[in-house]
Design an enzyme around this catalytic site. Sequence first.
Site, PDB file in Angstrom:
ATOM      1  N   ASP A   1      -3.226  56.378  13.564  1.00 53.52           N
ATOM      2  CA  ASP A   1      -3.693  55.634  14.727  1.00 53.52           C
ATOM      3  C   ASP A   1      -5.157  56.010  14.886  1.00 53.52           C
ATOM      4  O   ASP A   1      -5.481  57.135  15.261  1.00 53.52           O
ATOM      5  CB  ASP A   1      -2.881  56.026  15.965  1.00 53.52           C
ATOM      6  CG  ASP A   1      -3.391  55.366  17.242  1.00 53.52           C
ATOM      7  OD1 ASP A   1      -4.463  54.710  17.214  1.00 53.52           O
ATOM      8  OD2 ASP A   1      -2.731  55.516  18.281  1.00 53.52           O
TER       9      ASP A   1
ATOM     10  N   SER B   1     -18.592  42.429  11.382  1.00 58.02           N
ATOM     11  CA  SER B   1     -18.217  41.025  11.485  1.00 58.02           C
ATOM     12  C   SER B   1     -19.448  40.176  11.763  1.00 58.02           C
ATOM     13  O   SER B   1     -20.456  40.660  12.304  1.00 58.02           O
ATOM     14  CB  SER B   1     -17.205  40.833  12.627  1.00 58.02           C
ATOM     15  OG  SER B   1     -17.035  39.478  12.944  1.00 58.02           O
TER      16      SER B   1
ATOM     17  N   TYR C   1     -13.983  41.641  21.246  1.00 59.26           N
ATOM     18  CA  TYR C   1     -14.063  41.810  19.795  1.00 59.26           C
ATOM     19  C   TYR C   1     -15.516  41.773  19.334  1.00 59.26           C
ATOM     20  O   TYR C   1     -15.965  42.637  18.567  1.00 59.26           O
ATOM     21  CB  TYR C   1     -13.261  40.719  19.089  1.00 59.26           C
ATOM     22  CG  TYR C   1     -13.325  40.801  17.575  1.00 59.26           C
ATOM     23  CD1 TYR C   1     -12.540  41.718  16.888  1.00 59.26           C
ATOM     24  CD2 TYR C   1     -14.182  39.975  16.845  1.00 59.26           C
ATOM     25  CE1 TYR C   1     -12.599  41.808  15.502  1.00 59.26           C
ATOM     26  CE2 TYR C   1     -14.245  40.059  15.460  1.00 59.26           C
ATOM     27  CZ  TYR C   1     -13.457  40.978  14.799  1.00 59.26           C
ATOM     28  OH  TYR C   1     -13.532  41.061  13.429  1.00 59.26           O
TER      29      TYR C   1
ATOM     30  N   LYS D   1     -17.844  44.823  17.608  1.00 60.89           N
ATOM     31  CA  LYS D   1     -18.517  44.750  16.318  1.00 60.89           C
ATOM     32  C   LYS D   1     -20.022  44.973  16.454  1.00 60.89           C
ATOM     33  O   LYS D   1     -20.666  45.473  15.521  1.00 60.89           O
ATOM     34  CB  LYS D   1     -18.215  43.418  15.639  1.00 60.89           C
ATOM     35  CG  LYS D   1     -16.740  43.271  15.248  1.00 60.89           C
ATOM     36  CD  LYS D   1     -16.270  44.419  14.346  1.00 60.89           C
ATOM     37  CE  LYS D   1     -14.828  44.283  13.911  1.00 60.89           C
ATOM     38  NZ  LYS D   1     -14.389  45.369  13.001  1.00 60.89           N
TER      39      LYS D   1
END
Length: 257
Positions: free
Chosen positions: A56, A135, A148, A152
Site C-alpha cells: 500500500d 500524466s 487527479y 500529477k
Amino acid sequence: MRRSIFISGAAQGIGAAIARTFYQQGYKVGIYDINEASAQHLAAQLGNHAKAGKLDVSDYAQWQNALEEFSAWAGQLNVLVNNAGILYSGAFEKTDIQAHQRTINVNVNGVLNGCHAALPFLKQASFARVINVSSASAIYGQPDLISYSASKFAVRGITEGLDVEWQKYGIRVLDVMPLFVQTAMVTNMDAASIQNIGVDLKPQDIAEQVLKLVQSKGTLFTQTHHPIGLKTKIMYQLSSISPQIINRLGNIFLSRK
C-alpha cells in the site's frame, strides 16, 4: 549481477507491462501491489527472476519493508518505478471529499514515500534511476479530473526537484507523461476530455518509454519530462510557447460535453 527494478502498482495495466518488458531484458523484477494475489500470479507467470509482494504505497512502513525485502533478494536496487495511482472522475463537487483526499494520499504521498524509502538502497547501487509515472494532466489542470490532475502536478514537481537535488548521488529522477491509456483506470471515466481526445495509448507504449529512459546514459541534456504519444507531445510543446489564455481556452474546448 543482474540489474533490478522495483515497480509499485505492478499487478496490472502499465505496471504489469513494465514488469514484463524489463523481465524480458534480463532484469530482476519486483512486482508490488496492494492486490498481492494478482502480483503473485504475474510473478509466477514471469519466472524465477520475478518477486511479488503486497504494498500500500500510502503506508511508509510498508515501503520500507518491501524495499528491504526486495533488495536483499535482488542484491541491489537499480530502478524504482513509482507507478501506483488511482483516479476519480466527474464534477468536483459531486465527488466525495474522501475520494479527492485518497487520490492525493495514493498518487502524491505514494511517490514521496517511495522516493524517500528507496534512497538508501539506490545510493548503494552501481547504477540507479527513478522513473515516476506522471500524466498529460500535469500540463494544464483538467476539469472533471481535479484531484487527479493536481496529484500529477505534484508528481511533476517532485520529479523536477529530486532530479536536481539527487545529482550529487548520481541518480536521475525522470517522469513519463502519457495521455489516456487503455487500462481499467479509464473504463467508464466521467470526463468529456476522454471522449474528445480518445484513448490511443497502450500500456506497452509506456513500458517501452520507461525502458528507453533506463537504458539511456542520462546526460545533462536528458530531459526530465517525457510526454508519450503525438497528442501529448503537441499539448506539452504548446503549453510552453502559448499564452496562458490559449491553454485555458484549449482545455475548455476539450472538456465540452
